[in-house]
Scaffold this motif. Structure first.
Motif, short mmCIF file in Angstrom:
data_model
loop_
_atom_site.label_atom_id
_atom_site.label_comp_id
_atom_site.label_asym_id
_atom_site.label_seq_id
_atom_site.Cartn_x
_atom_site.Cartn_y
_atom_site.Cartn_z
N ASP A 194 19.92 -12.48 0.50
CA ASP A 194 19.35 -11.19 0.12
C ASP A 194 17.84 -11.35 -0.07
OD1 ASP A 194 18.85 -8.64 -0.69
OD2 ASP A 194 19.85 -8.79 -2.63
N ARG A 195 17.08 -10.88 0.91
CA ARG A 195 15.61 -10.97 0.84
C ARG A 195 14.99 -9.68 0.32
NH1 ARG A 195 16.93 -13.49 5.79
NH2 ARG A 195 16.37 -15.71 5.84
N THR A 196 15.81 -8.75 -0.15
CA THR A 196 15.30 -7.46 -0.62
C THR A 196 14.31 -7.63 -1.75
OG1 THR A 196 17.44 -6.49 -0.05
CG2 THR A 196 15.98 -5.18 -1.44
N GLU A 197 14.57 -8.60 -2.63
CA GLU A 197 13.69 -8.82 -3.78
C GLU A 197 12.27 -9.12 -3.35
OE1 GLU A 197 13.27 -11.90 -7.58
OE2 GLU A 197 14.95 -12.07 -6.19
N LEU A 198 12.11 -9.90 -2.28
CA LEU A 198 10.77 -10.24 -1.81
C LEU A 198 10.01 -9.01 -1.33
CD1 LEU A 198 11.52 -13.52 0.18
CD2 LEU A 198 10.67 -13.31 -2.16
N TYR A 199 10.73 -8.10 -0.65
CA TYR A 199 10.06 -6.92 -0.11
C TYR A 199 9.71 -5.92 -1.21
CZ TYR A 199 12.25 -8.90 4.07
OH TYR A 199 12.66 -9.76 5.06
N THR A 200 10.66 -5.67 -2.11
CA THR A 200 10.44 -4.66 -3.14
C THR A 200 9.37 -5.10 -4.14
OG1 THR A 200 12.28 -5.59 -4.41
CG2 THR A 200 12.76 -3.73 -2.95
N ARG A 201 9.31 -6.39 -4.44
CA ARG A 201 8.32 -6.87 -5.41
C ARG A 201 6.91 -6.90 -4.83
NH1 ARG A 201 10.12 -8.63 -10.17
NH2 ARG A 201 12.32 -9.16 -10.42
N ALA A 202 6.78 -6.77 -3.52
CA ALA A 202 5.45 -6.73 -2.91
C ALA A 202 4.79 -5.37 -3.07
CB ALA A 202 5.54 -7.09 -1.43
N VAL A 203 5.58 -4.35 -3.43
CA VAL A 203 5.04 -2.99 -3.52
C VAL A 203 4.07 -2.88 -4.69
CG1 VAL A 203 5.61 -0.57 -3.89
CG2 VAL A 203 7.06 -2.00 -2.41
N GLN A 204 4.46 -3.38 -5.86
CA GLN A 204 3.63 -3.20 -7.05
C GLN A 204 2.26 -3.87 -6.94
OE1 GLN A 204 4.99 -4.88 -10.83
NE2 GLN A 204 4.59 -2.91 -11.79
N PRO A 205 2.16 -5.14 -6.56
CA PRO A 205 0.81 -5.71 -6.41
C PRO A 205 -0.02 -5.03 -5.34
CG PRO A 205 2.49 -7.24 -5.60
CD PRO A 205 3.20 -6.17 -6.34
N ALA A 206 0.63 -4.53 -4.29
CA ALA A 206 -0.11 -3.79 -3.26
C ALA A 206 -0.72 -2.53 -3.86
CB ALA A 206 0.80 -3.46 -2.09
N LEU A 207 0.03 -1.83 -4.71
CA LEU A 207 -0.49 -0.62 -5.34
C LEU A 207 -1.63 -0.94 -6.30
CD1 LEU A 207 2.82 1.34 -6.06
CD2 LEU A 207 1.13 1.78 -4.28
N TRP A 208 -1.52 -2.04 -7.05
CA TRP A 208 -2.60 -2.42 -7.96
C TRP A 208 -3.89 -2.66 -7.19
CZ3 TRP A 208 -3.41 -2.51 -13.07
CH2 TRP A 208 -2.31 -2.38 -13.93
N LEU A 209 -3.80 -3.36 -6.06
CA LEU A 209 -5.00 -3.65 -5.29
C LEU A 209 -5.54 -2.42 -4.57
CD1 LEU A 209 -4.10 -7.14 -3.77
CD2 LEU A 209 -5.81 -6.66 -5.52
N LEU A 210 -4.63 -1.65 -3.95
CA LEU A 210 -5.06 -0.51 -3.15
C LEU A 210 -5.60 0.63 -4.01
CD1 LEU A 210 -2.18 -0.43 -0.52
CD2 LEU A 210 -4.59 -0.89 -0.06
N ILE A 211 -4.95 0.91 -5.13
CA ILE A 211 -5.32 2.07 -5.94
C ILE A 211 -6.24 1.67 -7.08
CG2 ILE A 211 -4.44 3.93 -7.40
CD1 ILE A 211 -1.89 3.90 -5.72
N PHE A 212 -5.75 0.80 -7.97
CA PHE A 212 -6.54 0.42 -9.13
C PHE A 212 -7.80 -0.35 -8.71
CE2 PHE A 212 -7.56 -1.92 -12.99
CZ PHE A 212 -7.34 -0.97 -13.98
N GLY A 213 -7.62 -1.33 -7.82
CA GLY A 213 -8.75 -2.14 -7.41
C GLY A 213 -9.81 -1.36 -6.67
N GLU A 214 -9.40 -0.58 -5.68
CA GLU A 214 -10.36 0.20 -4.90
C GLU A 214 -11.08 1.24 -5.76
OE1 GLU A 214 -11.44 -0.07 -1.95
OE2 GLU A 214 -10.05 -1.33 -0.84
N THR A 215 -10.34 1.89 -6.65
CA THR A 215 -10.94 2.93 -7.50
C THR A 215 -11.98 2.35 -8.44
OG1 THR A 215 -8.91 4.24 -7.40
CG2 THR A 215 -10.46 4.74 -9.18
#
Length: 289
Positions: free
Chosen positions: A58-79
């Motif tokens: 089950d590799r689902t955990e790897l994919y789903t856990r990548a969403v949150q850090p991506a949002l931190w960098l894309l939204i919080f970091g860029e802003t």
């Protein structure tokens, strides 16, 4: 009629398990069993491999856990990079943030690791593991470093996202090796903290509540989002006692080349991981009752 084979005389080379030249014959002499501390590294590696085998199913955990850090960098970091509200000493804020998000994502993976060991107890797996010759410290260490390898996979994802966003990261192999060590040690501590709490509260519901209660204070009480100098005095004291701060300092120094205290950072992470393994191992028997 042929004569019956003559039995080897006592004291002969065959009886002693020796080859004709006097050296031990591997076909006649069984290997000496590894005991005590000689057995520990093999047991740790075995437990780590068993934990990582679960990712194959089950590799689902790897994919789903990548969403949150991506949002931190894309939204919080860029802003906040555009706002320039947080002084970071000339370093773009998104660059400053990236190592903190690596440490955060690793901590989020490890801090709920105790839920898995409670599930193993409920399924009867933990009891079977405890009756084997494997030392309890090896069981805990194997699980701790398995969580570190999972966090390392997560760190690779965050580094890839940060590189795509233009973060000026180093690609020096020795520095990247240091990053891997810092991620694994930090994750080992937080997974052991989770398993220690599991040995105290004994139920998944209580562990979930405590895990959610301490995760964000650990994150915001570190230097992951802002420099320590901007914090009030009491929060600076919390940050100095928080192993996550030392992990972030090591990651930031290695990836960005900012001022750092690598010797102190690694010393704190090693001591924290060792203390976590000791505490979790001592409570493992209580969890299995």
């Amino acid at each position: 009629m042929s004569e019956a084979p003559v039995a080897p005389r006592p004291g002969s080379a065959d009886a002693a398990g020796l080859a004709p030249d006097g050296r031990p014959d591997p076909l006649l002499t069984p290997p000496r069993a590894r005991t005590g501390w000689r057995m520990l590294p093999a047991r740790v590696v075995a437990m780590c491999v068993v934990e990582l085998q679960k990712l194959r199913h089950d590799r689902t955990e790897l994919y789903t856990r990548a969403v949150q850090p991506a949002l931190w960098l894309l939204i919080f970091g860029e802003t906040f990079t555009r706002l320039k509200a947080i002084p970071t000493g000339g370093t773009p804020y998104i660059d400053y943030l990236a190592p903190g998000i690596i440490a955060q994502s690793a901590m989020f993976i490890a801090i709920f690791y105790g839920i898995q060991i409670i599930w193993e107890r409920d399924a009867g797996i933990l009891t079977k593991l405890l009756v084997t010759p494997t030392p309890r410290a090896a069981l805990i260490t194997g699980k701790a470093f398995a969580s570190g390898v999972k966090a390392l996979i997560q760190a690779v994802v965050v580094i890839a996202i940060a590189a795509l966003l233009g973060v000026a990261l180093t690609w020096n192999p020795l520095r990247l090796l240091g990053v891997a060590v810092a991620v694994i040690l930090g994750s080992a501590f937080f997974s052991c903290l989770s398993m220690t709490i599991a040995g105290i509260v004994l139920t998944r519901d209580r562990l979930m509540g405590i895990g959610q209660a301490i995760t964000m204070p650990l994150f915001f009480g570190s230097n992951a989002l802002y420099p320590v100098a901007l914090m009030p005095g009491w929060l600076q004291a919390v940050s100095k006692a928080n192993p996550l701060s030392y992990q972030v300092d090591a990651l930031r120094g290695l990836l960005l080349g900012t001022p750092h205290h690598l010797a102190l950072d690694y010393a704190v992470l090693v001591l924290a991981a060792a203390a976590g393994i000791t505490a979790a191992s001592s409570l493992l028997g209580r969890l299995a009752r």
